[in-house]
Design an enzyme around this catalytic site. Structure first.
Site, short mmCIF file in Angstrom:
data_model
loop_
_atom_site.label_atom_id
_atom_site.label_comp_id
_atom_site.label_asym_id
_atom_site.label_seq_id
_atom_site.Cartn_x
_atom_site.Cartn_y
_atom_site.Cartn_z
N TYR A 255 48.03 -11.73 -82.88
CA TYR A 255 46.90 -12.65 -82.85
C TYR A 255 46.66 -13.21 -84.25
O TYR A 255 45.77 -12.77 -85.00
CB TYR A 255 45.65 -11.94 -82.32
CG TYR A 255 45.70 -11.64 -80.84
CD1 TYR A 255 46.72 -12.14 -80.04
CD2 TYR A 255 44.74 -10.85 -80.24
CE1 TYR A 255 46.76 -11.85 -78.68
CE2 TYR A 255 44.77 -10.57 -78.88
CZ TYR A 255 45.79 -11.08 -78.11
OH TYR A 255 45.82 -10.80 -76.76
N PRO B 63 39.55 -13.74 -68.37
CA PRO B 63 38.85 -13.44 -67.11
C PRO B 63 37.95 -14.56 -66.61
O PRO B 63 37.50 -14.50 -65.46
CB PRO B 63 38.02 -12.20 -67.47
CG PRO B 63 37.75 -12.36 -68.93
CD PRO B 63 39.01 -12.97 -69.49
N LEU B 64 37.69 -15.55 -67.43
CA LEU B 64 36.76 -16.62 -67.03
C LEU B 64 37.50 -17.89 -66.62
O LEU B 64 36.90 -18.96 -66.55
CB LEU B 64 35.77 -16.90 -68.16
CG LEU B 64 34.89 -15.71 -68.55
CD1 LEU B 64 33.99 -16.07 -69.72
CD2 LEU B 64 34.06 -15.22 -67.37
#
Length: 292
Positions: free
Chosen positions: A53, A209-210
């Site tokens: 990341y 998750p959204l």
């Protein structure tokens, strides 16, 4: 904040995926640290990162170092915070993603992650993605060696199918505690893996998750206009006086007691809204969302 189990660790039912804080489009350091602190203030105890990341051209582990700095500067206690990181992926100069599941690479990557996160055992170490060039059992065997050496306390796998979950379980036994796959209102093709995790007692950590309600940070934006396909989430949200993101997280939590969503955020206000995991949907609302 409600709580759920991840292995033998009790964590907040909604975690925080910190990727948006350290890849392209990331906020400045002050806002990034403030966002982590806001998550902790709201009761979040699971922070998810990875050695990959970082923005294109950056250095492996930038996200881990940011999490470590945020924890070190937090004014409250952090003993109950579980930091999860991942190894086995990298970045290219043009923003692409690579996969490297060679055992030697994973051992080096985990040791580097442990140093960046403070020098102790990594709370949860996840194999980021199966490498098609390396037998999966060999990559998982490297994770087992990391567990045996004390470099890693708990292990997880990510971006896997049901057969790979079962193989990892066979090799790691009950030290395999989690699966992190993509799953959201918009992407439900991980249902079989979610159900398998529920049967095995493994935590299921949906990434992005959204989806359908908010864009992933990989999409280059943090929000989107109301999508008619997912209008039910907005209707329920308006009726409840909450954000559609909170409705989506409540729907995810209803899928199984082992589900632990890890929504991303780059602002304190966003992470506070996600962490408000007290919403329980009615059977009628769940039926409406199920048909969204």
């Amino acid at each position: 904040m409600r709580y759920r189990m991840l292995g033998d660790v009790r964590v907040g039912a909604v975690g925080f995926g910190t990727m948006p804080l350290s890849i392209e489009g990331r906020p400045d350091e002050a806002r990034a640290v403030a966002t982590v602190h806001a998550a902790l203030d709201a009761g979040v105890t699971l922070l998810d990162t990875a050695d990959s990341y970082h923005p294109p051209g950056g250095s492996p582990g930038e996200g881990e170092l940011l999490v470590a700095r945020a924890l070190a500067s937090y004014g409250g206690g952090t003993d109950d915070v579980l930091v999860a990181t991942k190894g086995g992926r990298g970045r290219t100069g043009d923003g692409g993603w690579t996969v490297d599941g060679r055992p030697a690479h994973l051992r080096r990557a985990a040791e580097g992650s442990a140093r960046r996160l403070g020098g102790g055992a990594i709370g949860l170490y996840q194999l980021h993605k199966p490498d098609p060039a390396v037998p999966y059992a060999e990559s998982i065997g490297a994770v087992r060696e990391l567990l045996d050496a004390g470099t890693v306390r708990l292990a997880g796998v990510s971006n896997v199918d049901a057969a790979q979950i079962l193989l990892a379980r066979e090799i790691l036994g009950d030290r395999l505690v989690s699966v992190q796959n993509r799953y959201s209102p918009a992407v439900r093709d991980g249902e079989a893996e979610l159900r398998l995790c529920a049967e095995l007692g493994l935590a299921f950590l949906p990434w992005s998750p959204l989806g359908g309600i908010s864009r992933s940070s990989l999409d280059g934006a943090s929000a989107q206009e109301e999508d008619p396909e997912f209008g039910a989430y907005h209707r329920v949200a308006r009726a409840r006086g909450v954000s559609p993101q909170r409705v989506a997280l409540a729907w995810l939590l209803s899928r199984a007691d082992t589900v632990l969503p890890i929504p991303g955020a780059s602002r304190p206000s966003t992470v506070r809204d996600s962490a408000a995991a007290s919403l329980t949907l009615t059977p009628a609302e769940l039926r409406e969302l199920g048909g969204a």
